[in-house]
Scaffold this active site. Structure first.
Site, PDB file in Angstrom:
ATOM      1  N   GLU A   1      35.946   2.459 -28.321  1.00 46.19           N
ATOM      2  CA  GLU A   1      36.343   1.149 -27.782  1.00 46.19           C
ATOM      3  C   GLU A   1      37.593   1.267 -26.901  1.00 46.19           C
ATOM      4  O   GLU A   1      38.517   0.470 -26.998  1.00 46.19           O
ATOM      5  CB  GLU A   1      36.562   0.149 -28.926  1.00 46.19           C
TER       6      GLU A   1
ATOM      7  N   ASP B   1      28.844  -2.324 -37.783  1.00 46.92           N
ATOM      8  CA  ASP B   1      30.237  -2.766 -37.789  1.00 46.92           C
ATOM      9  C   ASP B   1      30.446  -3.900 -38.795  1.00 46.92           C
ATOM     10  O   ASP B   1      30.677  -5.036 -38.395  1.00 46.92           O
ATOM     11  CB  ASP B   1      30.614  -3.233 -36.374  1.00 46.92           C
TER      12      ASP B   1
ATOM     13  N   GLU C   1      36.104 -10.140 -41.042  1.00 47.74           N
ATOM     14  CA  GLU C   1      35.830 -10.367 -39.617  1.00 47.74           C
ATOM     15  C   GLU C   1      34.465 -11.010 -39.374  1.00 47.74           C
ATOM     16  O   GLU C   1      34.358 -11.975 -38.621  1.00 47.74           O
ATOM     17  CB  GLU C   1      35.928  -9.022 -38.874  1.00 47.74           C
TER      18      GLU C   1
HETATM   19  C1  GCV Z   1      40.461  -2.343 -34.762  1.00 46.33           C
HETATM   20  C2  GCV Z   1      35.403  -3.770 -34.554  1.00 46.33           C
HETATM   21  C3  GCV Z   1      36.464  -4.823 -34.467  1.00 46.33           C
HETATM   22  C4  GCV Z   1      37.707  -4.293 -33.776  1.00 46.33           C
HETATM   23  C5  GCV Z   1      38.179  -3.057 -34.533  1.00 46.33           C
HETATM   24  C6  GCV Z   1      37.055  -2.036 -34.539  1.00 46.33           C
HETATM   25  C7  GCV Z   1      37.412  -0.780 -35.313  1.00 46.33           C
HETATM   26  O1  GCV Z   1      34.899  -3.477 -33.297  1.00 46.33           O
HETATM   27  O2  GCV Z   1      35.957  -5.946 -33.805  1.00 46.33           O
HETATM   28  O3  GCV Z   1      38.675  -5.299 -33.784  1.00 46.33           O
HETATM   29  O4  GCV Z   1      39.323  -2.512 -33.930  1.00 46.33           O
HETATM   30  O5  GCV Z   1      35.925  -2.604 -35.143  1.00 46.33           O
HETATM   31  O6  GCV Z   1      36.970  -0.664 -36.436  1.00 46.33           O
HETATM   32  O7  GCV Z   1      38.111   0.059 -34.781  1.00 46.33           O
END
Ligand code: GCV
Length: 671
Positions: free
Chosen positions: A281, A360, A388
């Site tokens: 990411e 995720d 989340e």
């Molecule tokens: C900290 C998901 C979340 C991100 C997070 C990522 C990860 O994509 O939306 O906010 O980033 O996981 O686990 O690194």
């Protein structure tokens, strides 16, 4: 000198350590033998309880000679039969004994006695050894030091600000951090990473010129047996060191990390190690230099090894620039494709941190196939206590049963449960359980007061991955609400126990996942990620829904599992219903094992889920006379939002699939 128990600021909830939970201990006579920092913590706890409830505590040698004790907490450093965190507890002749060879063991033994309550002091109790099944029991905070313009102070944080950081600097409220460490020790956690895995510029400096701020946190957590870890950026040699490269095989880069790490240990001698999100990411990583993730992890492992530290290397690596029209690319495959070929190449002090599912933290995913496919690598399972994708601590969603299913899953098949027949479980294979923390500076710690149960459960599951989660829920209730009348216990159990499945019912059906609003991930948006480069699709069309991940006709993801799972998941005939749309694209008319069609299942579960939230809200309302007003009001208010949101989910999901499929609800409800 006994260490004083941390004092909570006015209005801060004691969570699962209210003073009353210490009454059985505090009314007794206790002898403590041994010395060291954590023994002082233990002494402080017992002294505080005795001061409240009239008991007595002595140290040995001390003025206790001739006194008969109800409880002896003894450190026997030479005992070869007990590891550092283990203890033996038994009771005979009216005396309960906890023996440990390490100080952490004594501390865990003390909290075991607290959990037992009056039972610790009645009858005889055979001597029983208690040892954590997993050596690493960790919380990762996704806390930013400086407020991030999009993610705020805490990325995916639903409990106010950070406990550690505020507006670019350490908060300095170490009493609260101490109190946090105490809560964590009481459920078995022994490691905390204090900053976000997405390491922005300000946060990067925690590694070097701002290490003293991390050291202060480590000082506050140490008396509770908790080692502090830091998330670092792979690009640190460039960002902080002025080098033009972060190539893990470049000698200058390796020297830079060795020097920086030595300085970290000069400030924090028991520092736990680094957590790294690389090539994920947008975070930098070894791919930029044509190096593998083993090269990257091993470079950091080499820097940490002389000091006894560990690198936690995250396996969350996938292409977030996908083309949704290309049905061969599958985000679910990514961790396995990247990491399994590297099995055996990681250093001994490198731990591969693997999300529990291949996607995720969705409400329903299969267990990641990586967890059964890397026998030559140290693994930790990562779960998300911060909610989340499961209601963001505005909804009640107790995740204990889901995590328990993951930890009891047997990658090579076999039954779970009492018989333990079959291959090893994920809990047997992994050396660690890591949870993304759900805690902030909120007076209830977790935003939703009932989300405390998630934090408690994750710590206890890390200690004992095969524990019955419902027993852990009972433990949490008994500690948090001491002497609760049966109606309250039953009510709490009722609203929490099935809440994960309720959430699943009114959100994404049959394992399909990701029907959330993009960005913040709260609330429904069926097509939110459908035409997006992130690679999280449901592929609903007029005929059906789901992702074909079979080996025969789909992305081949099902073949990443060993038998029997590769075969079980390969065919819709054997794939469990709750994962059917994760593995297969099915027609709306396909008949599930329940006898319902896929489309009718979607309609029914969405109505049921909302009805269950309505019922839970009523149950909570009926407990008003039994719960303190602030807690009751906070939960009641959140139930209003949960119900509003659940109805929104129901109506959007049902209407969407009615319009797509053209199939009416068999019960004629308004969709
Ligand atoms: C900290 C998901 C979340 C991100 C997070 C990522 C990860 O994509 O939306 O906010 O980033 O996981 O686990 O690194």
């Amino acid at each position: 000198m006994p260490l004083p128990v941390p004092v909570l600021a006015e209005g801060v909830d004691p969570a699962w350590l209210p003073p009353a939970a210490f009454r059985p201990l505090g009314t007794r006579r206790t002898l403590i033998r041994g010395s060291g920092l954590l023994v002082e913590t233990v002494h402080g706890e017992v002294a505080d309880a005795c001061a409240r409830f009239g008991g007595r505590v002595d140290r040995d040698p001390g003025p206790g000679a001739g006194v008969s004790y109800d409880l002896v907490l003894e450190l026997e450093p030479g005992r070869g039969d007990l590891g550092d965190e283990e203890f033996v507890c038994g009771r005979e002749n009216g005396c309960t004994t906890v023996s440990a060879s390490g100080q952490s063991g004594l501390l865990y033994g003390l909290f075991h006695v607290v959990r037992l309550g009056e039972d610790a002091f009645s009858g005889d109790r055979a001597r029983e050894v208690h040892r954590p099944a997993l050596a690493l029991r960790m919380l990762d905070h996704w806390d930013n030091v400086a407020v991030h313009p999009v993610m705020g102070q805490v990325e995916r944080g639903y409990s106010g600000g950070s406990l550690f950081w505020e507006d670019g600097r350490a908060r300095g409220d170490l009493e609260r951090v101490r109190a946090y460490g105490r809560l964590l020790a009481a459920c078995g956690i022994n490691a905390v990473a204090v900053n976000n895995v997405n390491v922005h510029r300000t946060e990067a400096r925690l590694l070097t010129d701002r290490i003293s701020e991390v050291a202060a946190l480590a000082d506050a957590l140490r008396p509770y047996g908790i080692r502090t870890h830091l998330s670092v950026t792979f690009a640190a040699p460039i960002v902080l060191g002025g080098l033009e490269t972060a190539d893990p095989l470049d000698a200058r880069v390796r020297e830079w990390w060795a020097r920086a790490t030595a300085e970290v240990y000069a400030a924090i001698p028991d520092f736990g190690g680094y957590v790294v999100k690389a090539d994920s990411e947008g975070q930098p990583g070894p791919f930029a230099y044509g190096r593998s993730h083993a090269d990257g992890a091993n470079m950091l492992a080499a820097a940490l090894a002389p000091h006894g530290g560990t690198v936690h290397w995250r396996a969350f690596v996938y292409n977030h620039r996908q083309d949704w029209r290309d049905r061969t690319t599958d985000r679910a495959r990514a961790a396995y494709d990247h990491f399994v070929p590297l099995d055996g190449e990681f250093a001994d002090n490198a731990v591969l941190q693997v999300k529990h599912g291949p996607m995720d933290f969705q409400v329903r995913e299969p267990v990641s196939p990586v967890l059964g496919a890397m026998p030559g690598t140290r693994l930790a399972v990562e779960v998300q206590a911060t909610q989340e994708y499961t209601g963001q601590q505005r909804h009640v969603c107790w995740l204990g049963p889901m995590w328990s299913e993951v930890l009891r899953f047997r990658p090579e098949g076999g039954t779970s449960g009492a018989g333990r027949a079959g291959g090893a479980t994920v809990g047997d294979l992994a050396g660690g359980l890591v949870a993304v923390s759900n805690v902030g500076d909120d007076p209830f710690w977790t935003g939703h007061p009932l989300a405390q149960a998630n934090l408690y459960t994750v710590g206890r599951l890390a200690w004992q991955p095969d524990a019955d989660p419902h027993r852990l829920l009972d433990e949490w209730i008994a500690l948090t609400f001491p002497a609760a009348p049966p109606r309250l216990v039953a009510g709490l159990h009722k609203v929490l126990k099935g809440s994960w499945r309720t959430y699943e019912k009114y959100t994404a059906p049959l394992g399909v996942g990701f029907m959330v609003q993009p960005g913040h991930h709260y609330g429904p948006s069926v097509d939110g990620y459908e035409y997006s480069p992130w690679g999280t699709y449901h592929f609903a069309d007029r005929d059906g829904i789901g992702v074909d991940r079979s080996a025969a006709t789909g992305t081949g993801y099902a073949a990443q599992y060993a038998k029997p799972w590769s075969e079980v998941y390969e065919s819709p005939d054997t794939c469990p219903d709750e994962l059917l749309l994760f593995f297969h694209h099915m027609s709306y008319g396909h008949i599930l094992r329940s006898g319902k069609t896929v489309i009718q299942h979607i309609y029914d579960t969405h109505f049921e889920g909302v009805a269950e939230v309505e019922e839970a809200r009523e149950t909570w309302a009926s407990l008003v006379d039994l719960v303190d007003p602030a807690r009751h009001a906070r939960v009641a208010e959140r139930y209003e939002e949960q119900l509003r949101s659940a109805r929104e989910w129901r109506d959007q999901v049902n209407s969407y699939f009615f319009r797509k499929s053209g199939v009416a609800d068999a019960h004629g409800r308004r969709i």
